[in-house]
Design an enzyme around this catalytic site. Sequence first.
Site, PDB file in Angstrom:
ATOM      1  CE1 TYR D 171      -8.146 -22.240 -26.491  1.00 13.17           C
ATOM      2  CE2 TYR D 171      -8.997 -21.905 -24.463  1.00 13.17           C
ATOM      3  CZ  TYR D 171      -8.670 -22.189 -24.949  1.00 13.17           C
ATOM      4  OH  TYR D 171      -9.056 -20.513 -26.364  1.00 13.17           O
ATOM      5  CB  ILE D 203      -8.223 -23.930 -35.580  1.00  6.12           C
ATOM      6  CG1 ILE D 203      -8.773 -24.667 -36.667  1.00  6.12           C
ATOM      7  CG2 ILE D 203      -7.694 -24.416 -34.030  1.00  6.12           C
ATOM      8  CD1 ILE D 203      -8.282 -25.188 -37.309  1.00  6.12           C
ATOM      9  CE  LYS D 204      -9.636 -18.175 -27.568  1.00  5.25           C
ATOM     10  NZ  LYS D 204     -10.561 -18.254 -26.654  1.00  5.25           N
ATOM     11  CB  VAL D 205      -4.358 -23.318 -30.529  1.00  3.56           C
ATOM     12  CG1 VAL D 205      -5.751 -24.204 -31.140  1.00  3.56           C
ATOM     13  CG2 VAL D 205      -3.171 -22.974 -31.719  1.00  3.56           C
TER      14      VAL D 205
END
Lengths: 308, 308, 308, 308, 308
Positions: D171, D203-205
């Site tokens: 983030y 991956i988290k965006v």
Amino acid sequence: MTDRVREILGWYRSENPGVLANLYRILNQGRLAGTGRLVILPVDQGFEHGPGRSFAPNPPAYDPLYHFQLAIDAGLNAYAAPLGFLEAGAAEYAGQIPLILKLNGHDVLQDEADPLGAQTASVEDALRLGCIGIGYTIYPGTAERRLQYEQLRELALEAKSLGLLVVVWSYARGSGLSKEGETALDVIAYAAHLAAQMGAHLIKVKLPSAHLELAEAKKVYEAQNIPRATLTERVRHVIQSTFNGRRIVIFSGGARKEDDQAVLDEARAIRDGGGFGSIIGRNSFQRSREDALRLLDEIIRIYQGEPR
Amino acid sequence: MTDRVREILGWYRSENPGVLANLYRILNQGRLAGTGRLVILPVDQGFEHGPGRSFAPNPPAYDPLYHFQLAIDAGLNAYAAPLGFLEAGAAEYAGQIPLILKLNGHDVLQDEADPLGAQTASVEDALRLGCIGIGYTIYPGTAERRLQYEQLRELALEAKSLGLLVVVWSYARGSGLSKEGETALDVIAYAAHLAAQMGAHLIKVKLPSAHLELAEAKKVYEAQNIPRATLTERVRHVIQSTFNGRRIVIFSGGARKEDDQAVLDEARAIRDGGGFGSIIGRNSFQRSREDALRLLDEIIRIYQGEPR
Amino acid sequence: MTDRVREILGWYRSENPGVLANLYRILNQGRLAGTGRLVILPVDQGFEHGPGRSFAPNPPAYDPLYHFQLAIDAGLNAYAAPLGFLEAGAAEYAGQIPLILKLNGHDVLQDEADPLGAQTASVEDALRLGCIGIGYTIYPGTAERRLQYEQLRELALEAKSLGLLVVVWSYARGSGLSKEGETALDVIAYAAHLAAQMGAHLIKVKLPSAHLELAEAKKVYEAQNIPRATLTERVRHVIQSTFNGRRIVIFSGGARKEDDQAVLDEARAIRDGGGFGSIIGRNSFQRSREDALRLLDEIIRIYQGEPR
Amino acid sequence: MTDRVREILGWYRSENPGVLANLYRILNQGRLAGTGRLVILPVDQGFEHGPGRSFAPNPPAYDPLYHFQLAIDAGLNAYAAPLGFLEAGAAEYAGQIPLILKLNGHDVLQDEADPLGAQTASVEDALRLGCIGIGYTIYPGTAERRLQYEQLRELALEAKSLGLLVVVWSYARGSGLSKEGETALDVIAYAAHLAAQMGAHLIKVKLPSAHLELAEAKKVYEAQNIPRATLTERVRHVIQSTFNGRRIVIFSGGARKEDDQAVLDEARAIRDGGGFGSIIGRNSFQRSREDALRLLDEIIRIYQGEPR
Amino acid sequence: MTDRVREILGWYRSENPGVLANLYRILNQGRLAGTGRLVILPVDQGFEHGPGRSFAPNPPAYDPLYHFQLAIDAGLNAYAAPLGFLEAGAAEYAGQIPLILKLNGHDVLQDEADPLGAQTASVEDALRLGCIGIGYTIYPGTAERRLQYEQLRELALEAKSLGLLVVVWSYARGSGLSKEGETALDVIAYAAHLAAQMGAHLIKVKLPSAHLELAEAKKVYEAQNIPRATLTERVRHVIQSTFNGRRIVIFSGGARKEDDQAVLDEARAIRDGGGFGSIIGRNSFQRSREDALRLLDEIIRIYQGEPR
């Protein structure tokens, strides 16, 4: 610090100040403080021979507190015992008498020609119980002495690095020796020398007889006319054999003797031969407290005197 | 805290408060809380003798939860078992009964003159399972007892530093002893003394017979007229031999007895001889639950009574 | 989650959620998912007996990938093998079949009355290869079993703390037992119980015969009339002996049998006696793939059925 | 194993089989099993924003067990949460839903331009709780991001060696970026790429806007005419930026939206742009369970469909 | 075991039996044994505020033994203090009252907007002193809280693996909050939730006021009409915020109050709001022993009653 204590400490200058401080403590305790002589009370008989055989002759000695108090009241230099006996009184008597923790022991529940024993306490135990040193028994002459020597090596290194004294009981025995040979002069001298070579600070051996056990040694002793007729001469030889007197060697009293004079004569011989003192177990705790205090008082007075 | 518990805790002043707290817990659990007496349920027979031989006489005892519940319902002081039996119920019974994790064990799938056994659980297991102490069996008299004594030394030191009690089962046996000698008075007293010298807080031995096994010991026992005609006298000697009563010694019930009176007579003799109690396995779990609760109730009432 | 799986997980409440999750995984894999029954493929024969003896009867089985695919295609619960066999396919089959890494093994290049084997892989290997558990073989009855038990203790503690299952192959053998005694009912029950006491989550034993090996046990089995005429009865006794059914016990298929019906009859007896399933090596991979799949299908259908 | 899962696992061939097995598990769980798409439930809002702000809109969500059950009932791929929330249900739900332990977190009790957060759980916790991977949040753009990147480095290396997936929340924020810049296309693409470069497996965006934040980047984006008018185009650019689609990138749902259609339109855009799925926290647990299950069902059906 | 204690232990099923056993112990101690309510005596004021300010109002409280005795005589569940205070009485009171070792503390010899404190004791200290758990204070809202959270993480993991409870004092303060905000309802609920998310078993917070501090939270509290007019309502919200009541939250008594009724009213509100009890320091030891015992008796009787 007396000159004599300063001299003795001077023999151990390779050791760290922690070891020297504990050596100072044991040499400045009790009625022999400052003289360079020591009388130590060892009570590992319960482990070595069993409780009944050890303490029935004087039942108050079953109590672990008894021995701390005896050592203090007699004005001795130190008290040596296995883990349990020290645990049972180390808090009550904390700081009042130098303690030596016997790290190994051997019971007689098997009849073994070559006793080995076992390590039953650790250097860390010695520290947590406030001891000034560790004790360890080796049996030169036994088949598996390698295991003992190597265990001693590790324990001594650890103890010294932490400032503890290393006291070695060196008792030659085993299938390699005749019964008479266990106290032969050449053997006793050899046993004391071995302990010193393995780094012991204090060495305890039995009193030597005039017998010579080892054929090769006998040749030399006879060729060189090493005096050995009197106990004084034999003690002198043992002391000389142990770094020419630069290590503290004390002698054990052996089995309980009915005759006090025999004990006192031995003390005089140790003193006159340059020995550093006595470690007296059965001749202390197998008598009544009153008798033990009287005998120890006489022994101490012998060591307070000058050699003849 | 009762005066008796305070007195007992006073014998262990060298130990840290963690050990004392666990000693307090075991002495304040169940129907004997505060009396200084203990009855402990040990269930390692499945490991030691096999499951069928152990539990077929009372099949509910195959279930690990059975024993936790029995110990609680009978109002005992603690339950001792190997790793698997404790893992199988430690969560369900967390906190309800003091647990002792047996760290070693020996099976009988080989017929060995000198049994050795193996360490089958760790001090860390004892902590994660919420135990108050560790248990360890030594076999004085066996050829390889050195390996046991040295393993015990390491485990005991670790356990104590983490606040755990050290409970030692001391069973003399092995090629060094006759079968009769395993329960000889001199041998039992010696076995208890050895465990205490190795730092045990609680010691479990078998009940002694009047037989004397070791020649040197026998001489002393006879010379000193140590009373040994009655079980009460023999218990008294064992207690005296174990630091003059300053260590907790409890006695095992042995093989299952058909006759309840024999078990109860033993409890009376233990009580009157100054023993601290019983550790009763086969005489508990090899009866029906109902019979076991009745017998344990009678035993506890004996220990609640005053010695004659 | 089926009620049966929930019940089984309830027996292991002392373990952390990681262990429970892997137990859930093995119980919810393949065609027996949710039934509480398991069929596992073990392929350590190459290590144990040599490759030719193991794989020549069905040469495709020389290929490590063959076994992963067989276990998957047959709908089994898990595949167990030594390090090399798992390394050779763990990436290709990652996640498709629960893996158990055998941490020790024994070859037959020496003819030993008392086999000991060696630890040939580590807990860390099990994690890096994505296994759900470790496997370890003990040989109760051998002279040096102590070394195995102590190694198992350390590996099990480490594995559990990291969330891995502990699967123990408990095969009594060695100089302490007759050949017939290796599968005697009392010995198999004892072997299973020992593994449970050492903390195993899953236990693998051989199918028991009606023979009784140990004299003391035999007395009790006969006195208590423990039924042992049929295989079903004997399986029931083994399950009871292993914490009254509160630990998962599976049975090995043993040497390759020509007669499929014999294998299927065994599975029915395991099912009806309350056994948790089979671990079938040689009867799987020493047949052609087609025959093996057909036999495994029949076995699984037996386990899917209700006990008679 | 579907072709798509095989293809995805093929991108991670440098990893050990343990990592691959856990990747397989998360890709084969729930209603999207085998599709290569994922929907994950993350519940770290209680830590990040406080419990009232997080759960008051749907009070049953205060209960940690609620979220395990929601993830299972909705047929999701995994549930991610901080230590406490996982500890509170990991035993009850062991094995039923892949768990990701968030190793760090940040609270908003200080108003910080450059948040840093803290590591609040360990890789060992992930193993003991049966997790398939660890989660870690980085804040590219913050002043002290170095401390995060370096902590991630150590944790990722440890996790991978033990077979665990590494999931990174990336983030961008902090004093280096405008508020609008936090979701700028160039910044989101950059944040996803950074996580991949640091070794993340998943991956988290956030979903990117059409805004361009960084002057130098803007020049290139405009010169190269990188399409960014539609969300689908922007997702496609993020996926391309993250190793040309060879790393799994999922998108967060962001703050709770009243309008379900907005959420569903986003899912379609993610799907059509080649995104791998969604991580939907507030839009799951801040609705009633019924509404959440309905919305998640619709999202899953979108991901089950083919891209337009 | 009461149903309520069984229910509470059920919330902690991810923990090992050692943790459960200590949880059982604290819940079964004193006059509230079995009720699921607790009153704990904390005495870290000497460290936190200095001895004169803490103990001059009731000089006997300078003596560390005073507090052990007070906790026992009042029938409390536990006594919590820093290392020195526990060392000064842990042997004397071993086993009589569950102890919690405060592992960190903060003095006021510097005037700091963002206090950090220091770790002043270790998990090993807790074990050697016989404690059932460790205590740790976090200050959410302070600039360097990261260092606290990370230290807590390491200590909690170690403590849990060794069977110890983790008790967290969660006191929001620091430059991020107004003075009034330190006890704002949203902040207290947040602080309790953070401690639970970091794995605390027992959580101590201050009693909340009706104030709302954080702008984003305030919006939600007002939109959702979270009741906060009465202390009972506010306690209920804190309990709900801490895993919906599945973690033990107790409330601190705060500064000494002259008016006993104010203290008792607080206890009633805690009870009626579903709080688990009180941790009462200054309102215990800053009164005369007689007054303290009377007040604690009244508080305990409130907790023994049913909620209105």
